[in-house]
Scaffold this motif. Structure first.
Motif, PDB file in Angstrom:
ATOM      1  N   SER A  28      29.877   7.995 119.968  1.00 45.91           N
ATOM      2  CA  SER A  28      30.572   7.582 118.584  1.00 45.91           C
ATOM      3  C   SER A  28      31.465   6.871 118.191  1.00 45.91           C
ATOM      4  N   THR A  29      31.925   6.288 119.281  1.00 50.10           N
ATOM      5  CA  THR A  29      33.010   5.364 118.350  1.00 50.10           C
ATOM      6  C   THR A  29      32.161   4.297 118.596  1.00 50.10           C
ATOM      7  N   ILE A  30      31.567   4.259 119.377  1.00 47.96           N
ATOM      8  CA  ILE A  30      30.321   2.442 119.712  1.00 47.96           C
ATOM      9  C   ILE A  30      29.807   2.449 118.202  1.00 47.96           C
ATOM     10  N   ARG A  31      29.924   3.427 117.718  1.00 47.99           N
ATOM     11  CA  ARG A  31      28.209   3.645 116.277  1.00 47.99           C
ATOM     12  C   ARG A  31      29.751   3.265 115.131  1.00 47.99           C
ATOM     13  N   ALA A  76      30.153  -7.905 130.716  1.00 48.98           N
ATOM     14  CA  ALA A  76      31.557  -9.042 130.003  1.00 48.98           C
ATOM     15  C   ALA A  76      30.752  -8.510 128.744  1.00 48.98           C
ATOM     16  N   ALA A  77      29.105  -9.253 128.611  1.00 50.54           N
ATOM     17  CA  ALA A  77      28.970  -9.785 127.773  1.00 50.54           C
ATOM     18  C   ALA A  77      28.348  -8.241 126.942  1.00 50.54           C
ATOM     19  N   CYS A  78      28.435  -6.690 127.376  1.00 53.44           N
ATOM     20  CA  CYS A  78      28.698  -5.594 126.729  1.00 53.44           C
ATOM     21  C   CYS A  78      29.963  -5.784 126.069  1.00 53.44           C
ATOM     22  N   ALA A  79      30.703  -6.046 126.542  1.00 53.41           N
ATOM     23  CA  ALA A  79      32.463  -5.627 126.652  1.00 53.41           C
ATOM     24  C   ALA A  79      32.764  -6.666 125.162  1.00 53.41           C
ATOM     25  N   LEU A  80      31.831  -7.595 125.229  1.00 52.39           N
ATOM     26  CA  LEU A  80      32.435  -9.083 124.337  1.00 52.39           C
ATOM     27  C   LEU A  80      31.008  -9.072 122.724  1.00 52.39           C
ATOM     28  N   ALA A  81      30.289  -7.889 123.203  1.00 43.89           N
ATOM     29  CA  ALA A  81      28.600  -7.890 122.007  1.00 43.89           C
ATOM     30  C   ALA A  81      30.096  -7.568 120.543  1.00 43.89           C
ATOM     31  N   PRO A  82      29.117  -8.562 119.585  1.00 44.96           N
ATOM     32  CA  PRO A  82      29.957  -8.214 118.091  1.00 44.96           C
ATOM     33  C   PRO A  82      29.010  -7.167 117.686  1.00 44.96           C
ATOM     34  N   THR A  83      28.140  -7.409 117.959  1.00 43.87           N
ATOM     35  CA  THR A  83      27.123  -6.520 116.805  1.00 43.87           C
ATOM     36  C   THR A  83      25.864  -5.562 117.828  1.00 43.87           C
ATOM     37  N   ILE A  84      25.648  -4.467 117.795  1.00 44.77           N
ATOM     38  CA  ILE A  84      24.519  -3.326 118.353  1.00 44.77           C
ATOM     39  C   ILE A  84      23.456  -4.404 118.761  1.00 44.77           C
ATOM     40  N   ILE A 116      35.356  10.195 132.068  1.00 46.42           N
ATOM     41  CA  ILE A 116      35.662   8.348 132.645  1.00 46.42           C
ATOM     42  C   ILE A 116      35.822   8.014 131.478  1.00 46.42           C
ATOM     43  N   GLY A 117      34.136   7.864 130.555  1.00 47.79           N
ATOM     44  CA  GLY A 117      33.561   7.621 129.315  1.00 47.79           C
ATOM     45  C   GLY A 117      34.697   8.177 128.528  1.00 47.79           C
ATOM     46  N   GLY A 118      35.215   9.302 127.647  1.00 51.14           N
ATOM     47  CA  GLY A 118      36.216   9.450 127.394  1.00 51.14           C
ATOM     48  C   GLY A 118      37.279   9.039 127.075  1.00 51.14           C
ATOM     49  N   ALA A 119      37.537   8.823 128.641  1.00 53.37           N
ATOM     50  CA  ALA A 119      38.756   8.256 128.451  1.00 53.37           C
ATOM     51  C   ALA A 119      39.204   7.270 128.453  1.00 53.37           C
ATOM     52  N   VAL A 120      38.773   6.539 128.936  1.00 51.37           N
ATOM     53  CA  VAL A 120      38.908   5.085 129.184  1.00 51.37           C
ATOM     54  C   VAL A 120      38.253   4.596 126.950  1.00 51.37           C
ATOM     55  N   ALA A 121      37.133   5.110 126.406  1.00 54.76           N
ATOM     56  CA  ALA A 121      37.625   5.501 125.005  1.00 54.76           C
ATOM     57  C   ALA A 121      39.144   5.399 124.309  1.00 54.76           C
ATOM     58  N   GLN A 122      39.366   6.710 124.857  1.00 55.74           N
ATOM     59  CA  GLN A 122      39.884   6.905 123.700  1.00 55.74           C
ATOM     60  C   GLN A 122      41.182   6.518 124.119  1.00 55.74           C
ATOM     61  N   GLY A 123      41.758   6.011 125.936  1.00 57.11           N
ATOM     62  CA  GLY A 123      43.118   5.519 126.121  1.00 57.11           C
ATOM     63  C   GLY A 123      43.632   3.785 126.438  1.00 57.11           C
ATOM     64  N   ALA A 180      40.024   1.373 125.085  1.00 52.24           N
ATOM     65  CA  ALA A 180      39.316   1.327 124.183  1.00 52.24           C
ATOM     66  C   ALA A 180      37.607   1.230 124.782  1.00 52.24           C
ATOM     67  N   TRP A 181      36.727   1.597 123.942  1.00 52.20           N
ATOM     68  CA  TRP A 181      35.008   1.605 124.723  1.00 52.20           C
ATOM     69  C   TRP A 181      34.556   0.039 125.344  1.00 52.20           C
ATOM     70  N   GLN A 182      35.154  -0.942 125.190  1.00 55.98           N
ATOM     71  CA  GLN A 182      35.142  -2.061 125.871  1.00 55.98           C
ATOM     72  C   GLN A 182      35.422  -2.099 127.528  1.00 55.98           C
ATOM     73  N   TRP A 183      35.936  -1.157 127.620  1.00 57.79           N
ATOM     74  CA  TRP A 183      36.764  -1.538 128.696  1.00 57.79           C
ATOM     75  C   TRP A 183      35.952  -0.862 129.982  1.00 57.79           C
ATOM     76  N   ILE A 184      35.264   0.057 128.987  1.00 60.03           N
ATOM     77  CA  ILE A 184      33.199   0.488 129.723  1.00 60.03           C
ATOM     78  C   ILE A 184      33.011  -0.550 130.857  1.00 60.03           C
ATOM     79  N   PHE A 185      32.993  -1.670 130.071  1.00 58.82           N
ATOM     80  CA  PHE A 185      32.073  -2.618 130.104  1.00 58.82           C
ATOM     81  C   PHE A 185      33.351  -3.006 131.546  1.00 58.82           C
ATOM     82  N   TRP A 186      33.969  -4.177 130.746  1.00 59.97           N
ATOM     83  CA  TRP A 186      35.624  -5.044 131.753  1.00 59.97           C
ATOM     84  C   TRP A 186      35.639  -4.507 132.816  1.00 59.97           C
ATOM     85  N   ILE A 187      36.278  -3.098 133.533  1.00 58.24           N
ATOM     86  CA  ILE A 187      35.662  -2.262 134.265  1.00 58.24           C
ATOM     87  C   ILE A 187      34.745  -2.810 135.142  1.00 58.24           C
TER      88      ILE A 187
END
Length: 467
Positions: free
Chosen positions: A31-34, A87-95, A150-157, A159-166
Motif C-alpha cells: 500500500s505504501t509503495i503504491r 539496493a536497486a529496489c531501494a533506489l528505484a524512483p519509478t514502479i 517484518i515488512g510492516g514494522a520496517v515500512a512503518q518504523g 520507510a519501505w526502502q529499508w525492506i531492501f536496504w537491510i
C-alpha cells in the motif's frame, strides 16, 4: 558439528532466510509503495510476480550451473546479484524500475536456494544430514511466518526502502564469509536446458500479461488475445521441448505418474489461493480498515503462524496414514475458511470475526503442504528426488504468480481503491476465487492413489529447495 559444518549451516541458513523473506516481506508494504510510486493494482502485482517468475523458472538451472562452474562460485554470484538488485529496489524512483530490479533479485535467488541446500547436504554425513536440514528448514520457514510482520514494522518504523536496504549488509557479509569458510565443490557436469528456460519464461509471461491486462485493455482486444495465445503456444512448445531434451529441466514422464501429477496440481491450486489472499489481505487491513503497516502485519500472523503449529503434525499424519487424506482435508479447510471470509468481509468487520476463518484456512494450508511434497517425491525413484523436488518448487512458485494474476484481474473487475467499501467488494470477489482454487485443488487431491500396501518408491526424507 565441526567448526566448518557450523559455518556452512549458518551461511546457507542466513542466505536462504534472506531469499525466502523477500517473497513475503513486501506484502505489508504494498500500500505504501503504491502511494509513493503511483502504481496501479495491475502494475503493483509485478512487484511480487517479477521476483517469483524469474525465481521459479531459473530454480532448476541454478543447481546445474553450480555443478558445472563451482557451487561456491555460483552461490556467491547469486548472493552478489541479489544484494545489488536489493539496493536497486531501494533506489528505484519509478514502479517500472522497481519491477525490473525485483526480476533481477529473482535471478539471484534462483542461484542461492538450490546451491544452499546442495552445499549443506555435502557438508554433513548421512547420519547428521537430517538434523542439519531440519535446522535449515526451520530458519527458512521463519521467513514465511515473519515476513508480513517484518515488512510492516520496517515500512512503518523507517520507510519501505529499508525492506531492501537491510539485504545489503547481510549479503555483503555472507559473500565475504562464504569465500573464507566454504570450500569450492562441483557435481556431475549436467547439461543446461537453456531452451526450456526460455520457453518457460516466455509462456508464463504471455499468460500472466494477458491476465493482468484483460480488464484494462479489454478481454477481446488484440493485445490480450495475442498475449494469451502466445503464452499457450509457448507452454505447449515447452512441453514438446522437454519431451525431446536430453537434459530436461522438468522431465515430462513424471506427469504420467498419477501421484506426481495429482499432488502437483493440488499444490498449484492451493498456493495460488494462498498468494492471492496474502497479496490483498494486508492491503485490506490498511485500505479498508485504516491500519498502519505494522498492525496489518501483526493481524496476519495468526494465519501464517499456523505453519509452525500444524506443519510438524501434518508431516507425521502423512507418514502414518498416507498423503491423500491430509492433502484433501487441508484443501477443504482452506476452501471453507476462504468461503466463510468471503461471505462476511466488509470495511467495518471486527477482527475477532475474521480470526476463526483465517485460522481455519491457514491450518488447511499448513496440513496440506507437507503431504503434497511427500506425495510428489514419493512418486519417483530415489535417484529422481532432485528433479522431482525442483519441479515441485518451480510449479509452486508459478502457482503463486498465477494466483496473484487471476486475483488482480478479479479485483479490477469488481472493486477498486476508491473507497473502503469498493475495496472490500473486490476483496470478497478475490476470496471467492480463492475458494474455487481450493475446491479444484481438493478434486485433484482426491485423485491421488491410496496408501500403497508395498514399500514406497522413495524412503528418503523429503527436502524442498524453495519455500
Amino acid at each position: 558439528m565441526t567448526t566448518k559444518q557450523r559455518w556452512v549451516l549458518a551461511l546457507t541458513s542466513a542466505a536462504s532466510f534472506m531469499i525466502a523473506l523477500d517473497t513475503t516481506v513486501v506484502t505489508t508494504a504494498l500500500s505504501t509503495i503504491r502511494r509513493d510510486l503511483g502504481a496501479s493494482v495491475e502494475t503493483l502485482e509485478w512487484v511480487v510476480n517479477a521476483y517469483v517468475l524469474t525465481f521459479a523458472v531459473l530454480l532448476l538451472t541454478g543447481a546445474a550451473l553450480g555443478d558445472r562452474f563451482g557451487r561456491r562460485r555460483m552461490f556467491v554470484a547469486g548472493l552478489a546479484t541479489f544484494t545489488v538488485a536489493s539496493a536497486a529496489c531501494a533506489l528505484a524512483p519509478t514502479i517500472g524500475l522497481m519491477i525490473a530490479a525485483r526480476a533481477v533479485q529473482g535471478v539471484g535467488a534462483a542461484l542461492v536456494l538450490p546451491l544452499a541446500i546442495t552445499q549443506l547436504s555435502a557438508a554433513f554425513s548421512a547420519e547428521q544430514r537430517g538434523k542439519a536440514l531440519g535446522i535449515w528448514s526451520g530458519i527458512t520457514g521463519l521467513a514465511t511466518f515473519g515476513g508480513p510482520f517484518i515488512g510492516g514494522a520496517v515500512a512503518q518504523g523507517l520507510a519501505w526502502q529499508w525492506i531492501f536496504w537491510i539485504n545489503v549488509p547481510v549479503g555483503l557479509l555472507a559473500v565475504a564469509f562464504t569465500f573464507l569458510r566454504i570450500n569450492e565443490s562441483r557435481g556431475p557436469n549436467r547439461g543446461l536446458d537453456a531452451g526450456g528456460v526460455v520457453l518457460a519464461i516466455g509462456g508464463s509471461l504471455g499468460l500472466v500479461w494477458g491476465l493482468v491486462r484483460g480488464n484494462a485493455a479489454g478481454w477481446g482486444s488484440l493485445e490480450v488475445v495475442a498475449s494469451l495465445t502466445v503464452g499457450v503456444v509457448l507452454v505447449v512448445a515447452f512441453v514438446g521441448w522437454e519431451i525431446r531434451s536430453l537434459t530436461p529441466m522438468l522431465p515430462m514422464r513424471f506427469f504420467a505418474v498419477r501421484g506426481f501429477s495429482s499432488a502437483n496440481a493440488a499444490n498449484f491450486a492451493m498456493i495460488a489461493g494462498m498468494y492471492a489472499t496474502l497479496f490483498f489481505l494486508a492491503q485490506y487491513f490498511q485500505t479498508a480498515q485504516g491500519d498502519g503497516p505494522l498492525l496489518a502485519g501483526l493481524r496476519i500472523m495468526p494465519w501464517t503462524g499456523t505453519l509452525m503449529v500444524c506443519g510438524p503434525v501434518a508431516g507425521r499424519l502423512a507418514d502414518r496414514f498416507g498423503e491423500r487424506g491430509p492433502l484433501l482435508a487441508g484443501l477443504l479447510l482452506q476452501a471453507i475458511g476462504s468461503g466463510w471470509l468471503a461471505l462476511i468481509i466488509s470495511p467495518d468487520l471486527g477482527y475477532g470475526w475474521m480470526l476463526p476463518p483465517m485460522i481455519l484456512a491457514g491450518c488447511g494450508i499448513s496440513i496440506a503442504m507437507p503431504a503434497a511434497q511427500k506425495a510428489v517425491v514419493g512418486a519417483v525413484r530415489l535417484e529422481e528426488i532432485g528433479p522431482a523436488s525442483g519441479g515441485f518448487s518451480m510449479l509452486r512458485q508459478l502457482g503463486g504468480m498465477f494466483g496473484i494474476a487471476i486475483a488482480v484481474a478479479v479485483f479490477a473487475a469488481v472493486g477498486s481503491y476508491a473507497s473502503p467499501h469498493d475495496f472490500s467488494g473486490g476483496f470478497a470477489a478475490v476470496l471467492t476465487a480463492v475458494t474455487l482454487f481450493a475446491v479444484i485443488g481438493a478434486a485433484c487431491a482426491a485423485a491421488l492413489p491410496g496408501r500403497s500396501r508395498t514399500a514406497p518408491a522413495v524412503s528418503a526424507p523429503t527436502v524442498s529447495v524453495a519455500r
